[in-house]
Design an enzyme around this catalytic site. Structure first.
Site, PDB file in Angstrom:
ATOM      1  N   ASP B  15      19.311 -39.192 -19.459  1.00  0.00           N
ATOM      2  CA  ASP B  15      20.756 -38.389 -19.043  1.00  0.00           C
ATOM      3  C   ASP B  15      20.873 -36.967 -19.572  1.00  0.00           C
ATOM      4  O   ASP B  15      20.863 -36.181 -18.568  1.00  0.00           O
ATOM      5  CB  ASP B  15      21.923 -39.033 -19.984  1.00  0.00           C
ATOM      6  CG  ASP B  15      22.245 -40.286 -19.318  1.00  0.00           C
ATOM      7  OD1 ASP B  15      21.576 -41.067 -18.892  1.00  0.00           O
ATOM      8  OD2 ASP B  15      23.507 -40.542 -19.345  1.00  0.00           O
ATOM      9  N   ARG B  94      29.674 -36.638 -35.497  1.00  0.00           N
ATOM     10  CA  ARG B  94      30.259 -35.557 -34.672  1.00  0.00           C
ATOM     11  C   ARG B  94      30.456 -34.250 -35.053  1.00  0.00           C
ATOM     12  O   ARG B  94      29.867 -33.360 -34.529  1.00  0.00           O
ATOM     13  CB  ARG B  94      31.250 -36.088 -33.619  1.00  0.00           C
ATOM     14  CG  ARG B  94      31.136 -37.444 -32.805  1.00  0.00           C
ATOM     15  CD  ARG B  94      29.756 -37.205 -31.909  1.00  0.00           C
ATOM     16  NE  ARG B  94      29.310 -38.519 -31.684  1.00  0.00           N
ATOM     17  CZ  ARG B  94      27.994 -38.754 -31.034  1.00  0.00           C
ATOM     18  NH1 ARG B  94      27.200 -37.927 -30.878  1.00  0.00           N
ATOM     19  NH2 ARG B  94      27.787 -40.051 -30.778  1.00  0.00           N
ATOM     20  N   ASP B 123      33.796 -39.470 -28.117  1.00  0.00           N
ATOM     21  CA  ASP B 123      32.678 -38.535 -28.425  1.00  0.00           C
ATOM     22  C   ASP B 123      32.809 -37.152 -27.982  1.00  0.00           C
ATOM     23  O   ASP B 123      32.927 -36.311 -28.820  1.00  0.00           O
ATOM     24  CB  ASP B 123      31.269 -39.076 -28.169  1.00  0.00           C
ATOM     25  CG  ASP B 123      30.974 -40.403 -29.211  1.00  0.00           C
ATOM     26  OD1 ASP B 123      31.695 -40.306 -30.266  1.00  0.00           O
ATOM     27  OD2 ASP B 123      30.080 -41.025 -28.831  1.00  0.00           O
ATOM     28  N   SER B 179      25.043 -49.153 -24.385  1.00  0.00           N
ATOM     29  CA  SER B 179      25.122 -47.699 -24.767  1.00  0.00           C
ATOM     30  C   SER B 179      24.803 -47.935 -26.155  1.00  0.00           C
ATOM     31  O   SER B 179      25.557 -48.561 -26.991  1.00  0.00           O
ATOM     32  CB  SER B 179      25.918 -46.984 -24.298  1.00  0.00           C
ATOM     33  OG  SER B 179      26.086 -45.813 -24.810  1.00  0.00           O
TER      34      SER B 179
END
Lengths: 410, 410, 410, 410
Positions: B15, B94, B123, B179
């Site tokens: 990605d 994050r 996220d 994922s």
């Protein structure tokens, strides 16, 4: 031989005068201690009276500065209010008074402290929890909970008789049906049946405690009756730093005060002149029963309103939500006598942290019992508005754009 | 002419490799940034790949120490847990990753940052709120929310095709239906339909998102399957100061670690060996939808249990109640991406204050997916027990004597 | 002449046998009452023993159904947990036991109830608050708080001697250092020094209450030691309606239960077989002191996990937040003995309301002390997902579009 | 061909008149809808105006009864107040108005609704969330967020010009610097720069939004200036059942009202006459920015005070604590527009439950902007006091005796 030394919280009135003599009778040396926390009192007359009744020593302590700075100011920061109405003026004075009493006990080597609080109220608890917290070994003599005392003094008549027999000056006025607690922050009036032994008041309760009896208009001492107050308002500007007032200015006559005690006293003066801060409420006591209290808190009410306003202007919205929960907790702890508990210290710390940016000026008028906020400004807020707010709006917009895009990408 | 410079959070995968090339195609200079927060990765291979795809610069930053000390430790102090089960391992990474990305953007004079987070998850929000908080002027490019991008790349096939055309190495393994997000604290697995464009997954939803499909046993990477773990437990002793671990010792083989990263890594090793910290849950996302997540948090789970235990031993009961409310708030803020908000900083400050006396040792065993607390001790607690507690009991007794006397004096 | 009739909560053990005889010695008629709430006990042998010791009547009451339906089920709905770890198995049994005791007292015209709970624990409070709430006029005899009793019986030796003198069968095994409370929901073990008079245990405290002494492995009765449990998991499906289980099915062997008592007993059986629900904790008692408790709650632990999961799937996110706060309150009230208080009834009402849509099936495995949720489904949720969720997402999108437009129109 | 039918919330003023014509210009059929929620308005003139501007139909709906009973009464029960000061008079009207608008849209088969709320306020959100909740398929046209509209109408001048061109009657008075929202419960005034496009007000913000500008005395419409109100108070008695007023009586002239609308209107009359319920505050809007609002809520303020008082008398202390938390949540939900959310319905249910015993009479006087509670009585409370309270005290005494004995048995 003496049973030991007692530091007695002495008021100068009939009850604690009788207690003083009774303690001596029981074999104790008695040190009389009066805290000046702003109540109206002839302290020198009280000193002479205590001495004449046989007090070994008399301490008259001016605690007004520390009362304002260390006790009232944190309640202002907290916007402390009990059950949405009571500003906690009595609650906050107890730890202040008891702290000094413990200091004196330590200094004088006394093993005992004593007080005249009755056995049905919150004050005894507030007082004694402070004493134990600061001096775990202290012994407390609470005559109104000792059967030998309270069965002997079943009412005012017994006290009067005892006083006459022991040369204690007897008040000439008939007893008011209201018990009073006064300090710099407020005056509290409680119907007497709430503080007297049950025997004396049974009939009152049976006939309905909470009937619609109105408090008489002449009951109040710190505040004028709003019906009789001036028809022209006073306008004030109060300046705050870190959530506490640092200056008050009368906008018309330019009178200005800038020490804690002066500020608070001046707000009392203005508030009292305009009849601000009277409430008549029913509250839930710590020990469970409901009681009626009548309070007048002139300066405290003005400050409560002004602080709410400057806080709303300068505090982050979400911090405000969290602080609101902490303040409710703080108010309960304060009401219940836990000022010197670990949890109350923790909560005070957190609340003080929340006040870091609570800074600026509030303008208000005071008229006929009411406080009207007119406007407010803050260096922090201006900064916010001119600079940050634009970023802020832009960022919020970005956040929302982000969120909406999430959904559009579905 | 370049449209400007973008710092892209680059993972090395399909990605973000496509995004890197696509950004260049759009006219941007791209700086690739990889944060090493403990995930398994061949960072040098990723560097070469990014360079070969045309990145102007590549930053590979080892953030593991600061991740543990500045981000994981506060969540341990808070006993942070989302909706009673999720230990927030992704949420807490994050702000750590984005903070460094912003530092690089400032240092390199980049006007843009970019990331490969999808448009339906938390996220993106956590990432972008951090960026805006630390650098209000930054512009964010989120390709998965840009129609030109997400309509072009409607699924993996489109990405593969694009990759082949642009010389991006194409993975040979078929895509997992899950994922993955991995860091030192945990691995999160999310069913792919939760992160893909709706078009591709419509049928899945229609057939019932939350049917009783079980996660395959080979899904987990940090933890062994408890069915296959050793039948003998490991026993650990963890020492805490101010609510964070300062030392861990294996009681049997005396292995001992005393730096934050070493402690946490060792707990991961032991926890993983015994299959600790696997959960399969449904959670409420910030943007409202429910999603299923599978998490493995071996070291974090051990620490959560051990910290709960030492805190219970050393913290005042009432402070614990108040801190519990603050922790729930903190967990929500953290989950929702508000680490760098004023309210979250306020809450962290209060929680840290509550940990002052959280100090001592916890002994525990780890076996077959479980953490069993065996015992605990604390210098603070011993002090409490031997000395304070007696005062405490005595004082409580005095309080209660006081209360009962209140009523007896009725 | 008799001083009156006492309904004694009788366990059949040494302590309450001595109390039975002692009460008779004091001049009371004694009715022995045993509640069957699922503990292992030879009730008929206990009946004979009580009769032989002079009980006027003996009531042995099977309360298991009402215990599960009226007491355990509301705690399941609440996800009740004390201080993040204890599932309240003892707390929840007390109001159930005391309620029937009061019924018997009314029916038999007894003026007194009595129990053998010690003077340092929570159980006496839970027990007595229930009695007062349901029968304000009842008088309670708590021998372990009566000086005549506790100064006479300073330890087990005194009890043994007294037993021998009065023909009370004396246990031959040495006393365990642990006190036990058992019922259908759990077994609690408390170190004896926590329940004995101070005199006997002074040295233990002085040497450090919370030293790292580990509980012996053979202490547990309801649960197997996880080291020795099967290496193959059991898989269960639990079906919920309105937040309580209505059916449990063993996925492999198709065993199925569908009455409250059967469901709970079966979960205990499976949980016990796999060593589920053991904890060793320090907790804060109502009266302030910290104590160590060891609990095993096999079925309750499975249910707690399964209910969390189905609730997460079916409950609105924001209702969940509010309910979480109510549950913390409920857990405290339950722990502290206030089941029958106005506030606890209010909170139970609100929590039950929140469970209206908590409906569906959870599949899980149980292995080596752990509960692993495998998946879940709900008719409510499917509805949500297939139909509502789309509306929901669309509406959220509309809300956010609205918000972003606000800012764009600036 | 028509693009479809729009139900427009029409006020009769310049803005919504322009919107009406503009919507027709865009190709929509327009149904004008006016809700009578107690504002001062010539509804028939407005009807004629709407018809003359081309409305296909005009609905003028008297919602006053349902507004009081279904919306105001729950806020009275809740003691709803936003950020400690604002009684939520605007917030509570929005779901009431929007609900009927949706009913009309359904009945008339309209695909659209539209309103004139600006893009920076809370009202658009309250309005639209209600619409989506009650009719998820509805489409909303908010011209002040549509670029074609707000770039065309950058200020009042543009609106005036457009009006003149399209035969819309133009107001002759200059625009006040205040935007007004009026209903039965209150009038809200907002400084115009808070509701206008940024372009027009940039300079105001730059010069400091929150400077100390005072609101002019003639701004208020529902309440007299307290400086000019009667010097003699009015005295009222308000009777409550289940937390809502069922009767109000003027103690002097015996005027009495007993339907919800009459009661509320009469309280408005008396409150307005004496200048009750004026506030000038800064509040935190949903979308984050702080704004200044000036509110007058005469009847609502009297009710708020009276309800607090009767609740304090009749509600259990601990239920009160829990309800206080729920009320804070309710107030936020209401302010933010979530009346028709699952969580708000849940909270309303719980609050209503808490009001079951809130019953009795409160006497109060109203004078010079203030409400003074004089006394209160309750059949529930009398019962409490005469009968229950004695039990209660006795039981509390028993509890405390229990607790103290615990310690003495140490």
């Amino acid at each position: 031989m003496s049973k030991g030394t007692v530091v007695l919280a002495y008021s100068g009135g009939l009850d604690t005068s009788c207690i003083l003599v009774w303690l001596k009778e029981q074999g104790y040396d008695v040190i009389a201690y009066m805290a000046n926390i702003g109540q109206q009192e002839d302290f020198e007359a009280a000193r002479e009276k205590a001495e004449s009744l046989g007090a070994k020593k008399v301490f008259i302590e001016d605690l007004r500065d520390e009362f304002v700075e260390e006790f009232i100011w944190p309640t202002v920061q907290a916007s402390a209010i009990y059950e949405d109405r009571y500003l906690l003026g009595t609650s906050v004075a107890r730890p202040c008074i008891a702290r000094r009493q413990i200091d004196i006990a330590r200094q004088e080597g006394a093993q005992y402290v004593s007080h005249g609080a009755t056995g049905k109220g919150n004050d005894q608890i507030r007082f004694e929890l402070t004493c134990y917290a600061l001096h775990p070994d202290i012994k407390i003599i609470a005559p109104w909970r000792i059967p030998e005392f309270y069965t002997r003094f079943r009412g005012r008549t017994d006290l009067m008789e005892y006083a006459q027999k022991h040369g204690i000056p007897v008040p000439v006025t008939p007893r008011a049906p209201w018990s009073m607690d006064a300090n710099l922050m407020h005056i509290r009036l409680t119907e007497y049946y709430c503080v007297l032994p049950l025997a004396e008041i049974g009939s009152v309760i049976v006939s309905g405690v909470f009937c619609l009896n109105h408090a008489p208009a002449d009951l109040y001492l710190m505040t004028k009756n709003p019906e009789d107050t001036p028809t022209n308002p006073d306008a004030l500007e109060i300046e705050f730093k870190e959530g506490v007032p640092v200056k008050v200015t009368n906008i018309k006559d330019k009178t200005s005060k800038d020490t804690p005690l002066d500020i608070f006293s001046y707000l009392n003066e203005i508030g009292g002149k305009h009849g601000v801060g009277r409430i008549d409420i029913v509250e839930n006591r710590f020990i469970g029963m409901k009681s009626r209290g009548i309070y007048e808190t002139p300066g405290g009410t003005i400050l409560f309103q002004a602080h709410l306003d400057i806080e709303a202007l300068t505090m982050d919205k979400e911090i405000r939500r969290i602080k609101q929960g902490l303040s409710i907790k703080f108010s309960e702890l304060l009401y219940n006598g836990f000022w010197y508990s670990p949890e109350c210290e923790f909560v005070r710390h957190c609340i003080a942290k929340s006040q870091e940016h609570v800074e600026g000026k509030v303008q208000l008028t005071v008229l006929k019992g009411q406080v009207y906020i007119l406007g407010r400004e803050s260096p922090k807020s201006l900064y916010n508005e001119e600079l940050v707010s634009l970023y802020f709006c832009v960022n919020y917009a970005k956040l929302f754009r982000l969120l909406i895009n999430c959904f559009e990408s579905f």
